[in-house]
Design a protein around this motif. Sequence first.
Motif, PDB file in Angstrom:
ATOM      1  N   LEU A  13       2.936   7.570  -5.033  1.00  0.00           N
ATOM      2  CA  LEU A  13       4.365   7.327  -4.859  1.00  0.00           C
ATOM      3  C   LEU A  13       4.637   6.660  -3.518  1.00  0.00           C
ATOM      4  O   LEU A  13       4.003   7.000  -2.519  1.00  0.00           O
ATOM      5  CB  LEU A  13       5.121   8.655  -4.947  1.00  0.00           C
ATOM      6  N   THR A  14       5.537   5.716  -3.492  1.00  0.00           N
ATOM      7  CA  THR A  14       6.010   4.891  -2.364  1.00  0.00           C
ATOM      8  C   THR A  14       5.056   3.759  -2.009  1.00  0.00           C
ATOM      9  O   THR A  14       5.245   3.092  -1.000  1.00  0.00           O
ATOM     10  CB  THR A  14       6.376   5.690  -1.087  1.00  0.00           C
ATOM     11  N   HIS A  23      16.277  10.642   0.764  1.00  0.00           N
ATOM     12  CA  HIS A  23      15.433  11.741   1.242  1.00  0.00           C
ATOM     13  C   HIS A  23      13.951  11.500   0.981  1.00  0.00           C
ATOM     14  O   HIS A  23      13.124  12.375   1.255  1.00  0.00           O
ATOM     15  CB  HIS A  23      15.871  13.058   0.586  1.00  0.00           C
ATOM     16  N   LEU A  24      13.606  10.335   0.490  1.00  0.00           N
ATOM     17  CA  LEU A  24      12.226  10.016   0.153  1.00  0.00           C
ATOM     18  C   LEU A  24      11.410   9.750   1.415  1.00  0.00           C
ATOM     19  O   LEU A  24      11.780   8.921   2.243  1.00  0.00           O
ATOM     20  CB  LEU A  24      12.184   8.780  -0.751  1.00  0.00           C
ATOM     21  N   ALA A  25      10.318  10.454   1.549  1.00  0.00           N
ATOM     22  CA  ALA A  25       9.415  10.233   2.683  1.00  0.00           C
ATOM     23  C   ALA A  25       8.389   9.184   2.277  1.00  0.00           C
ATOM     24  O   ALA A  25       7.654   9.367   1.313  1.00  0.00           O
ATOM     25  CB  ALA A  25       8.726  11.535   3.060  1.00  0.00           C
ATOM     26  N   LEU A  26       8.358   8.080   2.999  1.00  0.00           N
ATOM     27  CA  LEU A  26       7.395   7.021   2.713  1.00  0.00           C
ATOM     28  C   LEU A  26       6.012   7.462   3.154  1.00  0.00           C
ATOM     29  O   LEU A  26       5.838   8.024   4.232  1.00  0.00           O
ATOM     30  CB  LEU A  26       7.795   5.729   3.418  1.00  0.00           C
ATOM     31  N   GLN A  27       5.029   7.199   2.315  1.00  0.00           N
ATOM     32  CA  GLN A  27       3.653   7.576   2.592  1.00  0.00           C
ATOM     33  C   GLN A  27       2.929   6.418   3.287  1.00  0.00           C
ATOM     34  O   GLN A  27       3.085   5.268   2.884  1.00  0.00           O
ATOM     35  CB  GLN A  27       2.928   7.907   1.285  1.00  0.00           C
ATOM     36  N   ILE A  86       6.264   1.621  -6.178  1.00  0.00           N
ATOM     37  CA  ILE A  86       6.241   2.801  -7.041  1.00  0.00           C
ATOM     38  C   ILE A  86       7.207   3.827  -6.466  1.00  0.00           C
ATOM     39  O   ILE A  86       6.960   4.407  -5.402  1.00  0.00           O
ATOM     40  CB  ILE A  86       4.820   3.384  -7.170  1.00  0.00           C
ATOM     41  N   GLY A  87       8.322   4.000  -7.163  1.00  0.00           N
ATOM     42  CA  GLY A  87       9.368   4.908  -6.710  1.00  0.00           C
ATOM     43  C   GLY A  87       9.563   6.071  -7.661  1.00  0.00           C
ATOM     44  O   GLY A  87       9.015   6.085  -8.763  1.00  0.00           O
ATOM     45  N   ASP A  97      -3.376  -5.942  -2.653  1.00  0.00           N
ATOM     46  CA  ASP A  97      -2.728  -5.460  -1.440  1.00  0.00           C
ATOM     47  C   ASP A  97      -2.077  -4.120  -1.739  1.00  0.00           C
ATOM     48  O   ASP A  97      -1.522  -3.903  -2.821  1.00  0.00           O
ATOM     49  CB  ASP A  97      -1.679  -6.452  -0.934  1.00  0.00           C
ATOM     50  N   LEU A  98      -2.127  -3.240  -0.753  1.00  0.00           N
ATOM     51  CA  LEU A  98      -1.544  -1.912  -0.871  1.00  0.00           C
ATOM     52  C   LEU A  98      -0.977  -1.537   0.487  1.00  0.00           C
ATOM     53  O   LEU A  98      -1.701  -1.500   1.481  1.00  0.00           O
ATOM     54  CB  LEU A  98      -2.616  -0.898  -1.305  1.00  0.00           C
ATOM     55  N   SER A  99       0.325  -1.277   0.500  1.00  0.00           N
ATOM     56  CA  SER A  99       0.945  -0.844   1.762  1.00  0.00           C
ATOM     57  C   SER A  99       2.045   0.154   1.472  1.00  0.00           C
ATOM     58  O   SER A  99       2.403   0.401   0.365  1.00  0.00           O
ATOM     59  CB  SER A  99       1.499  -2.042   2.533  1.00  0.00           C
TER      60      SER A  99
END
Length: 151
Positions: free
Chosen positions: A82-83, A68-72, A100-101, A149-151
Amino acid sequence: MHRLIIDRLAHDLSVLSHAAKTAHEAAIHEENIPDNKYDTLSLEASYVAQGQANRAQELKHALQTYRHLALQPFGEGDSIRLTALVTLQDEEGTTKTFFIGPQEGGLKLQLDGEEILVITAASPLGSQLIGKTLGDEVELGGNSYEITDLS
């Protein structure tokens, strides 16, 4: 990355559930009925079964959370939250990548031949990373790493 985590948690849950069932069967098997007060095989098997059942419940909860986690989405100039999938690089060019979970910190996965470590925002590194942006530095194991890097 998200799909890899879900698949791994589902697999681990399946394996652990089977192990818990096997340990439970061993605990109640007639050959393991104690002959005397010093025969603790059945008791030990029941402790193992309970521990495995508890861990299976934790995995089931984590699996539900990740499903149910919504990826940002992350764009240039965004802060880590988060994510985030974050890559760090030290002065020698060594890179480390983290996801990061919300749960299951310490889970290691392979993505395109690269090891990714799941961390939580509550972990020491996670708390350092939250709110940082590309180019910022963090300390890890006595070394300084730049966020590359950040994605």
